[in-house]
Design an enzyme around this catalytic site. Structure first.
Site, PDB file in Angstrom:
ATOM      1  N   VAL A 222       4.798  15.620  -7.245  1.00  0.00           N
ATOM      2  CA  VAL A 222       4.091  14.488  -6.645  1.00  0.00           C
ATOM      3  C   VAL A 222       4.864  14.022  -5.413  1.00  0.00           C
ATOM      4  CG1 VAL A 222       3.161  12.177  -7.026  1.00  0.00           C
ATOM      5  CG2 VAL A 222       3.285  13.802  -8.938  1.00  0.00           C
TER       6      VAL A 222
ATOM      7  N   ASP B 132      -2.488   2.772  -0.525  1.00  0.00           N
ATOM      8  CA  ASP B 132      -1.704   1.972   0.410  1.00  0.00           C
ATOM      9  C   ASP B 132      -0.539   1.366  -0.359  1.00  0.00           C
ATOM     10  OD1 ASP B 132      -0.588   0.259   2.223  1.00  0.00           O
ATOM     11  OD2 ASP B 132      -2.402  -0.929   2.571  1.00  0.00           O
TER      12      ASP B 132
ATOM     13  N   ASN C 149       8.709   9.539  -0.771  1.00  0.00           N
ATOM     14  CA  ASN C 149       8.940   9.812   0.648  1.00  0.00           C
ATOM     15  C   ASN C 149       8.357   8.753   1.574  1.00  0.00           C
ATOM     16  OD1 ASN C 149       9.392  11.676   3.093  1.00  0.00           O
ATOM     17  ND2 ASN C 149       7.174  11.405   3.104  1.00  0.00           N
TER      18      ASN C 149
ATOM     19  N   TYR D 159      15.045  -2.369   8.679  1.00  0.00           N
ATOM     20  CA  TYR D 159      15.014  -0.975   8.234  1.00  0.00           C
ATOM     21  C   TYR D 159      16.318  -0.587   7.553  1.00  0.00           C
ATOM     22  CZ  TYR D 159      14.789   4.117   8.374  1.00  0.00           C
ATOM     23  OH  TYR D 159      14.805   5.448   8.025  1.00  0.00           O
TER      24      TYR D 159
ATOM     25  N   LYS E 187      16.876   0.575   3.523  1.00  0.00           N
ATOM     26  CA  LYS E 187      17.424   1.865   3.118  1.00  0.00           C
ATOM     27  C   LYS E 187      18.743   1.704   2.361  1.00  0.00           C
ATOM     28  CE  LYS E 187      13.994   4.253   4.547  1.00  0.00           C
ATOM     29  NZ  LYS E 187      13.095   4.881   3.553  1.00  0.00           N
TER      30      LYS E 187
END
Length: 253
Positions: free
Chosen positions: A6, A56, A81, A147, A151
């Protein structure tokens, strides 16, 4: 029962390359993204069974709905991902884009990670790969502040879960892909120009899967990025942030 790989964010970039490689390895696929046409076009290129789910991931309730759709599937590989970034002065970037980024990069990834770890643990088998960034291994990223923070969450969460699984002698794997610049549409969406040449999405995905099957927890595809992160841990935090700030300013369009 069929085994599936997946992939979220499968319509382009690294996600699309993951799909191609795993299809060539004869995995049945479940591809997840917002853009239906791209997924349909990609599905047509595969000889293995391929399901597509339009979702979404910035919407929390769609994340829960996705979990319900997957709960009766035998999932061998799950790749978180989906994600995006933004570049600019924090005071000027759009709040709604920040929140959507947090929803996709953190909230959706957290929901799907917990669901999949619990799902895989029932059979004590499976591979879960979270896609982060080398940004998640550095203390802060001025001009890409949100960002970098998202992460960092991904790398911290992944490493913590990996230790818990190891302590419990589980055969379920979790790892984290932390690339530097990659040649994808990420750059345009993040409003950024990378001064460093990026690696190809194909190489990134191939390297990531190789290290995933070797049970590597933190996966950094290039020597240059490995050296940068090592250097970042050896110098004082304020100096690392200063150097990161200098580099990030060069990316501003």
């Amino acid at each position: 029962m069929k085994k599936y790989a997946v992939i979220t964010g499968a319509s382009s970039g690294i996600g699309k390359e993951f799909a191609k490689i795993l299809a060539n390895k004869n995995y049945n696929l479940i591809l997840i993204a917002r853009r239906e046409k791209q997924l349909i076009d990609l599905k047509k290129t595969f000889h293995t069974d391929c399901e597509i789910i339009i979702c979404d991931l910035s919407n929390e309730y769609e994340c829960y709905s996705l979990c319900q759709k997957l709960k009766n599937k035998k999932i061998d590989i799950f790749i978180n991902n989906a994600g995006f970034g933004d570049c600019g002065h924090f005071i000027n970037t759009q709040l709604n884009k920040d929140i959507n980024m947090i929803n996709v990069n953190i909230k959706a990834l957290h929901i799907l990670t917990k669901f999949m770890i619990q799902h895989m643990q029932k059979e004590n088998h499976g591979y879960l790969l979270n896609v982060a960034s080398v940004a998640g291994l550095l203390p802060a990223g001025p001009y890409m502040a949100t960002y970098y923070a998202t992460k960092s969450y991904v790398t911290s969460l992944t490493c913590a879960i990996a230790k818990e699984l190891k302590d419990n002698k589980s055969d379920v794997y979790i790892g984290c892909l932390c690339p530097g610049p990659v040649q994808t549409e990420f750059n345009a969406k993040a409003n950024v120009d990378f001064p460093l040449k990026g690696i190809t999405a194909s190489y990134c995905a191939q390297y990531a899967l190789k290290k995933m099957f070797q049970h590597k927890i933190i996966i950094i595809p290039t020597l240059k990025m490995k050296l940068i992160t090592t250097f970042g841990h050896l110098i004082p935090t304020h100096l690392c942030v200063f150097l990161t700030s200098y580099q990030q300013k060069r990316k501003l369009k």
